[in-house]
Design an enzyme around this catalytic site. Structure first.
Site, short mmCIF file in Angstrom:
data_model
loop_
_atom_site.label_atom_id
_atom_site.label_comp_id
_atom_site.label_asym_id
_atom_site.label_seq_id
_atom_site.Cartn_x
_atom_site.Cartn_y
_atom_site.Cartn_z
CD GLU A 48 -2.59 1.19 2.70
OE1 GLU A 48 -3.62 1.87 2.76
OE2 GLU A 48 -2.15 0.52 3.67
CE LYS A 121 -7.58 1.49 3.94
NZ LYS A 121 -6.23 1.86 4.47
CB CYS A 158 -4.58 -1.33 4.48
SG CYS A 158 -3.57 -1.46 5.98
#
Length: 292
Positions: A48, A121, A158
């Site tokens: 990431e 995200k 993540c």
């Protein structure tokens, strides 16, 4: 019994220490991607936000200057050219600016160098050392599964990896593999809290309950008051960890999977046959309570 028509795929994960030098970081990831391709990898996952340090450790408005639009993004363009040259698929994590909005995003680059789209995200953490809500809006793309040259890829970023709903949604959209680029390490206010094992277990649980291989790419090294603990790994559809790096290793790991055999295993386990969506309304209520 395997036939010549069986779908085979080779996936690699990249792990590295990263610093404030964007050019050096991109060059390092490039070298590792090339090495993975030389070993036969078709899909290669970097960590990431690999262009720089994990700036979300603190709240500083100057870091907004690091965000770039997906259009003509130099790092994305660089990896598009590399993907075309090497015939590989690469998910590229980057800090995106879209008008006055900022996102923690991922650009999916196919093996012909084309940009298949962007995922933003969905789950944004907020806590000491992970001050992401200061920088990023929650993603507005919904979950994504891309039809790439080699298979259907689902990618979370993540904090997304801790949510079983994210993994299941991508599986229902047809994913063959689940990938998670990551930046995770120590907790600045809780030095005795070591999250490596639960971090891996959460994703291994996705592998088992969805009968799907899962791969996660983390960074390593000390950045400010945080140590990123690496342990990037690849798990098979049974939840067995088939490849893993340590807490200080820069490098790559690679695994090969027979996607058609895994599809048959998934069907035979019956997890998707025996789902009860009629009982799952509680999953979409704001407070998690069933109506009376």
């Amino acid at each position: 019994m395997m036939t010549q028509s069986e779908r085979q795929v080779a996936i690699a994960v990249v792990q590295a220490a990263l610093n404030a030098d964007v050019a050096a970081n991109v060059a390092k990831i490039t070298d590792l991607v090339i090495k993975a391709a030389e070993q036969g990898a078709q899909i290669i996952l970097p960590p990431e936000l690999f262009e720089g340090p994990y700036f979300c450790r603190e709240e500083r408005d100057t870091f907004f200057d690091w965000a770039r639009s997906v259009e003509n993004h130099p790092t994305i363009l660089h990896f598009q050219a590399l993907a075309q040259k090497l015939n590989i698929v690469i998910p590229i994590s980057f800090f995106e600016r879209a008008g006055q909005a900022y996102y923690n995003s991922l650009a999916m680059v196919d093996a012909d160098g084309s940009l298949l789209g962007v995922y933003r995200k969905s789950h944004i953490p907020d806590g000491p050392g992970y001050e992401e809500k200061f920088y990023f809006r929650p993603g507005n793309t919904g979950f994504k599964v891309w039809s790439t040259a080699f298979c259907q890829l689902g990618v979370g970023i993540c904090w997304d990896q801790w949510f079983p709903e994210c993994a299941r949604a991508m599986m229902l959209m047809g994913a063959d593999l689940l990938l998670y680029p990551t930046a995770i390490g120590t907790e600045p206010l809780e030095p005795d809290l070591f999250t490596k094992d639960p971090w891996q277990r959460a994703m291994i649980g996705h592998a088992v309950s969805n009968v799907v291989p899962v791969a996660a790419a983390n960074r390593i090294g000390v950045e400010g008051n945080q140590t990123f603990y690496g342990h990037s790994f690849i798990a098979n559809h049974r939840g067995d960890v088939v490849a893993e790096l340590g807490d200080r290793e820069e490098g790559i790991i690679l695994a090969r999977f027979n996607l058609d055999q895994i599809r048959r295993n998934r069907a035979s386990f019956g997890f998707f046959r025996d789902r009860r969506p009629d009982l799952y309304d509680i999953l979409t209520t704001a407070d998690g309570r069933a109506s009376v």
